[in-house]
Design a protein around this motif. Structure first.
Motif: not given
Length: 150
Positions: A22-30, A47-53, A69-74
């Motif tokens: 949810a925190a990553t999704r909130a950052l994407v929106q903000s 695809p974006l997995f996590r972003a940490v302000p 952090s972005h993941e593509n499969g493993s």
């Protein structure tokens, strides 16, 4: 490769992993432009997995740095975005869970450190540091939760 801030205009929506928090999704929106620009650095298919302000609990206008952090499969890719806007010492390090297959980016950067890649991102620890120089850090993060774990 273009700097994240330099390619932010008119970027499409960033694909977010279905496991993104949810925190990553909130950052994407903000701050969609900064997130879209950072998404171009790893290449397509990540695809974006996590972003940490950073520092922790910083709002969009108070961020000094943001590891993405972005993941593509493993496979995984991480960048450390410099939100200060001037050259800073930046260090970014990621390894596979057993400490092998490591990748590091470090020196003075104006835009971002990385991308750093790992072939198996499952539970891969990430270290991100930033400061005026390597002995004067104001960001010093070590986390196991930049990629999917489990």
């Amino acid at each position: 490769m273009a700097a994240p801030q330099a390619v932010a205009v008119d970027q499409p929506a960033v694909p977010i992993s279905e496991r993104g928090d949810a925190a990553t999704r909130a950052l994407v929106q903000s701050d969609p432009q900064a997130v879209a620009a950072a998404a171009t650095v790893c290449g397509t298919g990540y695809p974006l997995f996590r972003a940490v302000p950073l520092p922790a609990r910083a709002g969009p206008d108070q961020r000094l740095a943001t590891p993405f952090s972005h993941e593509n499969g493993s496979k995984g890719c991480t960048i450390l975005d410099n939100n200060v806007g001037v050259s800073q010492y930046m260090y970014l390090h990621v390894c596979e869970i057993e400490g092998t297959g490591c990748d590091t980016g470090s020196e003075n950067f104006t835009q971002y450190a990385g991308p750093v890649y790992v072939a198996n991102s499952i539970c891969s620890p990430v270290t991100a540091k930033m400061g005026a120089n390597s002995s004067s850090l104001y960001i010093d993060l070590k986390t196991d939760y930049m990629f999917t774990c489990g």
